[in-house]
Write a protein that holds these residues in place. Structure first.
Motif, PDB file in Angstrom:
ATOM      1  N   VAL A 158       0.640  -1.260  -0.073  1.00 62.37           N
ATOM      2  CA  VAL A 158      -0.042   0.031   0.021  1.00 62.37           C
ATOM      3  C   VAL A 158       0.926   1.187   0.097  1.00 62.37           C
ATOM      4  O   VAL A 158       1.883   1.583   0.935  1.00 62.37           O
ATOM      5  CB  VAL A 158      -0.880  -0.179   1.240  1.00 62.37           C
TER       6      VAL A 158
ATOM      7  N   SER B  36      -1.998  -1.513  -3.623  1.00 58.82           N
ATOM      8  CA  SER B  36      -3.146  -0.322  -3.842  1.00 58.82           C
ATOM      9  C   SER B  36      -2.334   1.054  -3.666  1.00 58.82           C
ATOM     10  O   SER B  36      -1.276   1.296  -2.836  1.00 58.82           O
ATOM     11  CB  SER B  36      -3.813  -0.542  -2.569  1.00 58.82           C
TER      12      SER B  36
ATOM     13  N   ASP C   9      -3.051   5.322  -3.513  1.00 60.87           N
ATOM     14  CA  ASP C   9      -3.600   6.417  -3.345  1.00 60.87           C
ATOM     15  C   ASP C   9      -3.134   7.597  -3.281  1.00 60.87           C
ATOM     16  O   ASP C   9      -2.250   8.110  -2.587  1.00 60.87           O
ATOM     17  CB  ASP C   9      -4.601   6.253  -2.045  1.00 60.87           C
TER      18      ASP C   9
ATOM     19  N   ASN D 231      -4.902  -1.528  -7.828  1.00 62.71           N
ATOM     20  CA  ASN D 231      -5.885  -0.582  -7.474  1.00 62.71           C
ATOM     21  C   ASN D 231      -5.293   0.785  -7.240  1.00 62.71           C
ATOM     22  O   ASN D 231      -4.638   1.025  -6.232  1.00 62.71           O
ATOM     23  CB  ASN D 231      -6.804  -1.018  -6.491  1.00 62.71           C
TER      24      ASN D 231
END
Length: 245
Positions: free
Chosen positions: A5, A59, A61, A91
């Motif tokens: 992440v 992931s 972001d 993602n």
């Protein structure tokens, strides 16, 4: 499942970067540098990858107004697994006015490998993403294994791109790779490039440039990446969403 992440957000004198990866994770994030509104993060292999039965989950972001550059330290090899499936799922969320650049290195799909590669991108208003993905069927002297690739990009109001490709070195499909072993793609979404270099313009702001060939060194996608990333990092023409179709 091996989960990695990376999240960046505004705040303080330098961009906040949150990273996590579990013990034995195949991809370990490392900060290369940061500024007040940008960060550059490397994904470093934590061991041999990708083996049969490996399942990687990444992931990303990018917070509003931030810029994130993701760097892959080396190429990836999906090894012979006698057909056992492995997967690499990515993602990505890009916040309002944010930008993501991810120049992926080569993914070599060895004979006997069976790889699922899925990339999902969600863009907020005025967000942009630039991705490069290179797939090579087989190492030297091999025909290559099987790879199923799906790329889904969704803008703030509607889908921008949905593409599914199944490639198999042992069972080539006419009209997909045309007998070639290398597919090198650069995808820009959220804005239009000033020069499309023969790329396919998307219905929403964006473009897809692609090379099919027998050797990675023949690909012109390096120049495309350089041109498009330069524009994206400079931020010029950021409102080109309403530009030419």
């Amino acid at each position: 499942m091996s989960r990695t992440v990376v999240a960046v957000g505004a705040g303080g004198p330098r961009t906040r970067v949150s990273m996590s990866s579990g013990a034995g994770t195949a991809l370990v994030p490392r900060i290369l540098n940061r500024t007040a509104d940008s960060a550059r993060v490397a994904l470093v292999p934590g061991g041999a990858m990708v083996l049969g039965g490996d399942h990687l989950d990444v992931s990303i972001d990018v917070g509003p107004g931030c810029v994130l550059e993701v760097v892959e330290v080396g190429g990836t090899v999906a090894y012979d697994a006698d057909g056992a499936e492995s997967s690499w799922l990515v993602n990505i969320t890009v916040g309002e006015g944010a930008r993501l650049l991810w120049m992926g290195r080569e993914t070599v799909v060895s004979t006997g490998a069976n790889l699922v590669r899925r990339t999902t991108v969600r863009l907020a208003e005025r967000a942009c993403a630039l991705l490069r993905e290179t797939t090579v069927l087989g190492r030297s002297g091999e025909r290559g294994g099987r790879v199923w690739q799906q790329t889904t990009v969704t803008g703030p109001r509607r889908p921008v791109l949905v593409e599914e490709l199944e490639l198999d070195g042992a069972h080539p499909v006419p009209g997909v790779l045309h007998g070639q072993s290398v597919m090198d793609s650069v995808l820009l979404v959220g804005r239009r490039p000033s020069e499309d270099v023969g790329a396919m313009a998307l219905a929403e702001p964006g473009a897809l440039a692609r090379f099919l060939g027998s050797a990675t060194h023949d690909s012109p996608m390096g120049r495309v990446w350089s041109d498009w990333s330069g524009e994206l990092l400079a931020g010029d023409g950021a409102d080109r969403a309403g530009g030419r179709r």
